[in-house]
Enzyme design. Structure first.
Site, PDB file in Angstrom:
ATOM      1  N   LYS A  79       0.887  -1.174   0.000  1.00  0.00           N
ATOM      2  CA  LYS A  79       0.000   0.000   0.000  1.00  0.00           C
ATOM      3  C   LYS A  79       0.918   1.215   0.000  1.00  0.00           C
ATOM      4  O   LYS A  79       1.468   1.600   1.028  1.00  0.00           O
ATOM      5  CB  LYS A  79      -0.888  -0.012   1.259  1.00  0.00           C
ATOM      6  CG  LYS A  79      -2.235   0.669   1.097  1.00  0.00           C
ATOM      7  CD  LYS A  79      -2.180   2.135   0.709  1.00  0.00           C
ATOM      8  CE  LYS A  79      -1.889   3.044   1.879  1.00  0.00           C
ATOM      9  NZ  LYS A  79      -1.688   4.473   1.450  1.00  0.00           N
TER      10      LYS A  79
ATOM     11  N   GLU B 269       9.739   1.356  10.571  1.00  0.00           N
ATOM     12  CA  GLU B 269      10.799   2.355  10.337  1.00  0.00           C
ATOM     13  C   GLU B 269      10.127   3.708  10.435  1.00  0.00           C
ATOM     14  O   GLU B 269       9.336   4.085   9.559  1.00  0.00           O
ATOM     15  CB  GLU B 269      11.409   2.152   8.945  1.00  0.00           C
ATOM     16  CG  GLU B 269      12.149   0.840   8.781  1.00  0.00           C
ATOM     17  CD  GLU B 269      13.480   0.816   9.516  1.00  0.00           C
ATOM     18  OE1 GLU B 269      14.079   1.883   9.731  1.00  0.00           O
ATOM     19  OE2 GLU B 269      13.910  -0.273   9.903  1.00  0.00           O
TER      20      GLU B 269
ATOM     21  N   CYS C  50      13.682  10.957   6.615  1.00  0.00           N
ATOM     22  CA  CYS C  50      13.572  10.538   8.011  1.00  0.00           C
ATOM     23  C   CYS C  50      14.874  10.803   8.757  1.00  0.00           C
ATOM     24  O   CYS C  50      14.877  11.053   9.943  1.00  0.00           O
ATOM     25  CB  CYS C  50      13.211   9.066   8.078  1.00  0.00           C
ATOM     26  SG  CYS C  50      14.325   8.029   7.126  1.00  0.00           S
TER      27      CYS C  50
ATOM     28  N   GLU D  11       9.568  16.363  14.954  1.00  0.00           N
ATOM     29  CA  GLU D  11       9.996  16.191  13.560  1.00  0.00           C
ATOM     30  C   GLU D  11       9.217  17.173  12.672  1.00  0.00           C
ATOM     31  O   GLU D  11       7.982  17.145  12.647  1.00  0.00           O
ATOM     32  CB  GLU D  11       9.723  14.752  13.106  1.00  0.00           C
ATOM     33  CG  GLU D  11      10.275  14.469  11.721  1.00  0.00           C
ATOM     34  CD  GLU D  11       9.933  13.061  11.228  1.00  0.00           C
ATOM     35  OE1 GLU D  11       8.769  12.653  11.357  1.00  0.00           O
ATOM     36  OE2 GLU D  11      10.840  12.390  10.697  1.00  0.00           O
TER      37      GLU D  11
HETATM   38  P1  NAD Z   1       2.440   8.502   7.349  1.00  0.00           P
HETATM   39  O1  NAD Z   1       2.625   7.713   8.589  1.00  0.00           O
HETATM   40  O2  NAD Z   1       1.425   9.573   7.340  1.00  0.00           O
HETATM   41  O3  NAD Z   1       2.047   7.531   6.134  1.00  0.00           O
HETATM   42  C1  NAD Z   1       2.864   6.443   5.745  1.00  0.00           C
HETATM   43  C2  NAD Z   1       1.995   5.399   5.063  1.00  0.00           C
HETATM   44  O4  NAD Z   1       1.057   4.892   6.008  1.00  0.00           O
HETATM   45  C3  NAD Z   1       1.163   5.934   3.896  1.00  0.00           C
HETATM   46  O5  NAD Z   1       1.079   4.955   2.887  1.00  0.00           O
HETATM   47  C4  NAD Z   1      -0.198   6.149   4.530  1.00  0.00           C
HETATM   48  O6  NAD Z   1      -1.268   6.095   3.603  1.00  0.00           O
HETATM   49  C5  NAD Z   1      -0.258   4.980   5.500  1.00  0.00           C
HETATM   50  N1  NAD Z   1      -1.182   5.142   6.633  1.00  0.00           N
HETATM   51  C6  NAD Z   1      -1.586   6.287   7.230  1.00  0.00           C
HETATM   52  N2  NAD Z   1      -2.459   6.004   8.231  1.00  0.00           N
HETATM   53  C7  NAD Z   1      -2.570   4.648   8.277  1.00  0.00           C
HETATM   54  C8  NAD Z   1      -3.306   3.744   9.095  1.00  0.00           C
HETATM   55  N3  NAD Z   1      -4.115   4.169  10.081  1.00  0.00           N
HETATM   56  N4  NAD Z   1      -3.173   2.423   8.873  1.00  0.00           N
HETATM   57  C9  NAD Z   1      -2.356   1.961   7.910  1.00  0.00           C
HETATM   58  N5  NAD Z   1      -1.661   2.778   7.077  1.00  0.00           N
HETATM   59  C10 NAD Z   1      -1.763   4.097   7.271  1.00  0.00           C
HETATM   60  O7  NAD Z   1       3.870   9.046   6.955  1.00  0.00           O
HETATM   61  P2  NAD Z   1       4.248   9.981   5.699  1.00  0.00           P
HETATM   62  O8  NAD Z   1       3.829  11.384   6.000  1.00  0.00           O
HETATM   63  O9  NAD Z   1       3.780   9.340   4.440  1.00  0.00           O
HETATM   64  O10 NAD Z   1       5.844   9.875   5.714  1.00  0.00           O
HETATM   65  C11 NAD Z   1       6.658  10.698   6.471  1.00  0.00           C
HETATM   66  C12 NAD Z   1       7.111  10.001   7.742  1.00  0.00           C
HETATM   67  O11 NAD Z   1       7.793   8.801   7.381  1.00  0.00           O
HETATM   68  C13 NAD Z   1       8.095  10.811   8.539  1.00  0.00           C
HETATM   69  O12 NAD Z   1       7.760  10.718   9.902  1.00  0.00           O
HETATM   70  C14 NAD Z   1       9.439  10.132   8.278  1.00  0.00           C
HETATM   71  O13 NAD Z   1      10.386  10.309   9.286  1.00  0.00           O
HETATM   72  C15 NAD Z   1       9.007   8.714   8.127  1.00  0.00           C
HETATM   73  N6  NAD Z   1      10.016   7.948   7.364  1.00  0.00           N
HETATM   74  C16 NAD Z   1      10.766   7.028   8.039  1.00  0.00           C
HETATM   75  C17 NAD Z   1      11.777   6.330   7.359  1.00  0.00           C
HETATM   76  C18 NAD Z   1      12.651   5.324   8.074  1.00  0.00           C
HETATM   77  O14 NAD Z   1      13.291   4.527   7.417  1.00  0.00           O
HETATM   78  N7  NAD Z   1      12.706   5.329   9.397  1.00  0.00           N
HETATM   79  C19 NAD Z   1      11.984   6.573   6.008  1.00  0.00           C
HETATM   80  C20 NAD Z   1      11.195   7.518   5.365  1.00  0.00           C
HETATM   81  C21 NAD Z   1      10.198   8.195   6.056  1.00  0.00           C
END
Ligand code: NAD
Length: 496
Positions: free
Chosen positions: A178, A253, A287, A387
């Site tokens: 997804k 992650e 991230c 963040e």
């Molecule tokens: P997000 O958590 O809003 O969304 C990530 C994914 O989760 C998307 O596909 C979203 O549709 C899905 N999602 C959202 N709510 C959900 C739910 N209730 N159930 C299941 N899936 C759900 O994050 P974002 O804004 O897309 O990405 C940015 C974040 O990702 C930042 O916090 C960043 O630090 C983190 N990130 C971490 C890493 C790592 O390797 N640690 C790498 C890249 C980004």
């Protein structure tokens, strides 16, 4: 109707219309032009995808495929990504606004993810255990888990998806992905390439749509063996509690607020470049962004001057232009969030040395924000603790190694840290004392599929990359075979 490209779900090796008949539009953040629409998935679509993945998992064409042949398929997929690299890089730049030159770099290394796990596929095996009874044969086997759900964010869709897909397939699982609702196209194209590479239909499925709908339905599906998630700490916490009662594994992650520490003995010009790379590359939407800089008081002014000067001259503009150094933020809410944090910082007493304003990218009309440097900040401020995920840097002085270790570790996150020093002993001391899953010394943002990474504290659970991650995608079975034909004399004593 316009001629907008429409992407359906990719399920069981074919394009499938969404059960709801609804679609989500994706926009180019540099221009606000609508790029394409992708299926809006719900629980019905997810159930279909998980069923297709389960069927593929049980199918002898996949289940009985030799591990060496699995490796061949991964190698072929890596080669196909290399052949399509320029198209994929451009698609992703248009979708999330990352610089084309950065995307070309990511696409140049992306095949290595598949080639690395191609080589590992036929090296996954159990052990023979020489227990004390020589007439009993005990061995272990590493088995695939089943259907793995992979949920990924928008900031590096292909790379972050590949960190999950390559090892999951390498270990013999099938996958339902997804992707983020903001960036679905390249991941759909990746699934198409997997089919072209020879993976059987249903081995790689993609359901697009919103997190609360399609994502949540995937997390809640009872036939899922594991969830591998990359995204925010808030969503990760929701996923962890949803899966806890079902005792299925999850690799998470999550977010970060990483310190980048510059000592008085550092090569200051290089450290300044490392600080700039840590926070302004990808407009801070990584991230591992080095969003908190601690500079030793003896070099604080010099470092700040170099970083601020470079921040002021960063070329903002079209991410497709090779000369551009800073593209837009990925969508409107993201820019509002960044602007909101800078205003909050001002309210908390921070001083904006440069930046601090939204721009339209020189007339492009997109969601740009100037590279911003904040000073007069301290560890209790929200701009330093939370963040921001944008081009906003907080710079603070320190006086001693002891003090900076305390300040750097005083955060709920533990994803990464940077250290700039010419002292070998200090480099090792800091690497040992920093509470972060990745520590870089005299570099920043280095990454390889070969090198395991793990977020500490609220930055994550489980390992990605390297050989370690194979444990996350397999289960260990212990098999005991009695080779003795002697009659069992005493049923109340076990063999051992
Ligand atoms: P997000 O958590 O809003 O969304 C990530 C994914 O989760 C998307 O596909 C979203 O549709 C899905 N999602 C959202 N709510 C959900 C739910 N209730 N159930 C299941 N899936 C759900 O994050 P974002 O804004 O897309 O990405 C940015 C974040 O990702 C930042 O916090 C960043 O630090 C983190 N990130 C971490 C890493 C790592 O390797 N640690 C790498 C890249 C980004």
């Amino acid at each position: 109707m316009s001629e907008l490209t429409t992407w359906q779900h990719f399920i069981g090796g074919t394009w499938v219309e969404p059960a709801s008949g609804q679609y989500v539009e994706s926009t180019n953040p540099a221009t606000r032009e609508v790029l394409y629409r992708a299926a809006r998935g719900n629980a019905t679509d997810v159930a279909r995808a998980v069923a297709a993945a389960r069927e593929a998992f049980e199918d002898p064409r996949w289940r009985d495929l030799s591990q060496t042949r699995r490796g061949h398929l991964l190698r072929r997929l890596g080669d196909l990504i290399a052949e399509n690299a320029e198209d994929l890089a451009r698609m992703e730049t248009r979708d999330n606004g990352k610089l084309l030159r950065e995307m070309r770099g990511q696409l140049a290394t992306l095949p290595e993810y598949y080639h690395y796990y191609a080589g590992l596929a036929d090296k996954i095996h159990g052990d023979f255990i020489p227990t004390s009874d020589r007439q009993v044969l005990n061995y272990t086997a590493r088995e695939p888990l089943g259907v793995v759900g992979a949920i990924t964010p928008w900031n590096s869709p292909l790379t972050l998806t590949s960190s999950k897909l390559a090892p999951a397939l390498c270990a013999g699982n099938t996958v339902v992905i997804k992707p983020s609702e903001y960036t679905s196209a390249t991941v759909l194209r990746l699934a198409e390439l997997a089919l072209e590479a020879g993976f059987p239909p249903g081995a790689v499925n993609v359901v697009t749509g919103f997190g609360a709908e399609a994502g949540q339905a995937l997390v809640d599906h009872r036939d899922l063996a594991k969830i591998s998630f990359t995204g925010s700490t808030a969503t990760g916490a929701r996923i962890a509690s949803a899966t806890a009662g079902r005792f299925i594994g999850s690799t998470l992650e999550l977010g970060g607020k990483s310190p980048n520490i510059v000592f008085g003995d550092a090569n200051i010009p290089n450290a300044a470049m490392g600080v700039v790379a840590g926070i302004f590359a990808a407009a801070g939407q990584t991230c591992i962004a080095g969003s908190r800089v601690f500079a030793h008081r003896s070099v604080y002014d010099e470092l700040l001057e170099r970083v601020t000067e470079r921040a002021r001259t960063i070329r903002i503009g079209d991410p497709l232009d090779e000369k551009t150094e800073l593209g837009p933020l990925a969508f409107e809410d993201q820019r509002e969030k960044v602007a909101g944090y800078v205003d909050l910082g001002r309210g908390e007493g921070a001083r904006v040395l440069t930046g601090g304003r939204a721009t339209d990218g020189g007339g492009l009309g997109g969601w740009f924000y100037e590279p911003t440097v904040l000073v007069d900040v301290h560890n209790d401020m929200r701009v330093v603790r939370e963040e921001i995920f944008g081009p906003v840097l907080a710079v603070m002085p320190f006086d001693s190694e002891e003090e900076v270790v305390r300040l750097a570790n005083d955060t709920e996150y533990g994803l990464a840290a940077g250290v700039w020093t010419t002292s070998l002993s200090r480099a090792h001391r800091m690497a040992a004392r920093l509470d972060a899953g990745t520590v870089w010394v005299n570099t920043y943002r280095a990454m390889s599929p070969m090198s395991p990474r793990q977020g500490f504290k609220t930055s994550g659970v489980g390992v990605e990359h390297g050989t370690e991650t194979i444990r996350e995608y397999t289960r260990l079975k212990s098999v005991w075979i009695n080779t003795s034909e002697e009659p069992v004399a005493d049923p109340f004593t076990m063999r051992s």
